[in-house]
Design a protein around this motif. Structure first.
Motif, short mmCIF file in Angstrom:
data_model
loop_
_atom_site.label_atom_id
_atom_site.label_comp_id
_atom_site.label_asym_id
_atom_site.label_seq_id
_atom_site.Cartn_x
_atom_site.Cartn_y
_atom_site.Cartn_z
N PHE A 12 72.38 50.29 14.58
CA PHE A 12 72.83 48.92 14.80
C PHE A 12 71.71 47.91 14.66
N VAL A 13 70.52 48.25 15.16
CA VAL A 13 69.45 47.25 15.21
C VAL A 13 68.63 47.14 13.93
N VAL A 14 68.79 48.05 12.99
CA VAL A 14 67.99 48.00 11.76
C VAL A 14 68.12 46.64 11.08
N LEU A 15 69.33 46.14 10.94
CA LEU A 15 69.56 44.85 10.30
C LEU A 15 68.83 43.72 11.03
N PHE A 16 68.89 43.72 12.35
CA PHE A 16 68.29 42.64 13.13
C PHE A 16 66.77 42.70 13.10
N LEU A 17 66.20 43.91 13.16
CA LEU A 17 64.75 44.02 13.11
C LEU A 17 64.21 43.61 11.75
N PRO A 40 68.90 21.03 11.98
CA PRO A 40 67.82 20.17 12.47
C PRO A 40 66.61 21.00 12.89
N ASN A 41 65.41 20.50 12.61
CA ASN A 41 64.16 21.19 12.94
C ASN A 41 64.20 22.65 12.46
N PRO A 42 64.33 22.84 11.16
CA PRO A 42 64.59 24.18 10.61
C PRO A 42 63.49 25.20 10.88
N ARG A 43 62.23 24.80 10.84
CA ARG A 43 61.15 25.77 11.08
C ARG A 43 61.24 26.33 12.49
N ALA A 44 61.44 25.47 13.47
CA ALA A 44 61.59 25.93 14.86
C ALA A 44 62.83 26.80 15.00
N GLY A 45 63.90 26.44 14.29
CA GLY A 45 65.12 27.24 14.33
C GLY A 45 64.92 28.63 13.77
N VAL A 46 64.19 28.71 12.66
CA VAL A 46 63.91 30.02 12.05
C VAL A 46 63.08 30.87 13.00
N LEU A 47 62.04 30.30 13.59
CA LEU A 47 61.19 31.05 14.50
C LEU A 47 61.93 31.44 15.78
N ALA A 48 62.75 30.53 16.29
CA ALA A 48 63.52 30.83 17.50
C ALA A 48 64.56 31.92 17.24
N SER A 49 65.28 31.81 16.12
CA SER A 49 66.30 32.83 15.83
C SER A 49 65.65 34.18 15.53
N GLY A 50 64.49 34.16 14.86
CA GLY A 50 63.77 35.42 14.62
C GLY A 50 63.32 36.06 15.92
N SER A 51 62.85 35.23 16.85
CA SER A 51 62.41 35.74 18.16
C SER A 51 63.58 36.33 18.94
N LEU A 52 64.71 35.62 18.97
CA LEU A 52 65.88 36.13 19.68
C LEU A 52 66.39 37.43 19.06
N MET A 53 66.39 37.49 17.73
CA MET A 53 66.83 38.72 17.07
C MET A 53 65.90 39.88 17.41
N ALA A 54 64.60 39.63 17.34
CA ALA A 54 63.63 40.70 17.63
C ALA A 54 63.76 41.17 19.08
N LEU A 55 63.82 40.23 20.02
CA LEU A 55 63.94 40.60 21.43
C LEU A 55 65.24 41.33 21.71
N GLY A 56 66.34 40.81 21.18
CA GLY A 56 67.63 41.45 21.39
C GLY A 56 67.69 42.84 20.79
#
Length: 138
Positions: A12-17, A40-56
């Protein structure tokens, strides 16, 4: 049964990692795409979504509050689904079809993540996890 659940978590997590890795290694390209989609604020959004995906994903994979990890994936998937894959606004048939596929994939993954959240928060004996659930649904 524990091994089957562990294998399912790994698959399940392969895609998210891999996606989270892309968010961190191709931040500028992804931010450009997010900007083209009106985020809005796309760079912060990319980094935030990447962080949430990695942590989750790591939480689900390792079994460290896996219920919280699954919930983090829902939190990142739902806005992404509706912000990034607005197939209804596409005029090109191929682009529309591609966005619809991504929309449906993300929506299905959000549903699966929500079910995992409920599973992890409800089952007492998860097996092969580092911690138990953070939430307890009865």
């Amino acid at each position: 049964m524990d091994v089957v659940v562990l294998i399912g978590r790994v698959l399940f997590v392969v895609l998210f990692l891999s996606s989270a890795l892309g968010h961190f290694t191709q931040t500028d390209a992804m931010a450009g795409y997010a900007q083209s989609r009106g985020v809005p604020n796309p760079r912060a959004g990319v980094l935030a979504s990447g962080s949430l995906m990695a942590l989750g994903a790591l939480s689900v994979l390792l079994g460290v509050w896996a219920d919280l990890g699954a919930l983090l994936l829902v939190i990142v998937l739902l806005p992404t689904t509706f912000l990034m894959h607005r197939f209804w606004s596409e005029t090109d048939p191929q682009a529309k079809q591609g966005e619809m596929i991504h929309f449906n994939k993300d929506l299905a993954l959000a549903g699966a993540s929500l079910m995992l959240f409920a599973f992890f928060a409800h089952v007492d004996e998860l097996g092969l996890t580092i911690t138990g659930p953070l939430f307890h649904l009865r």
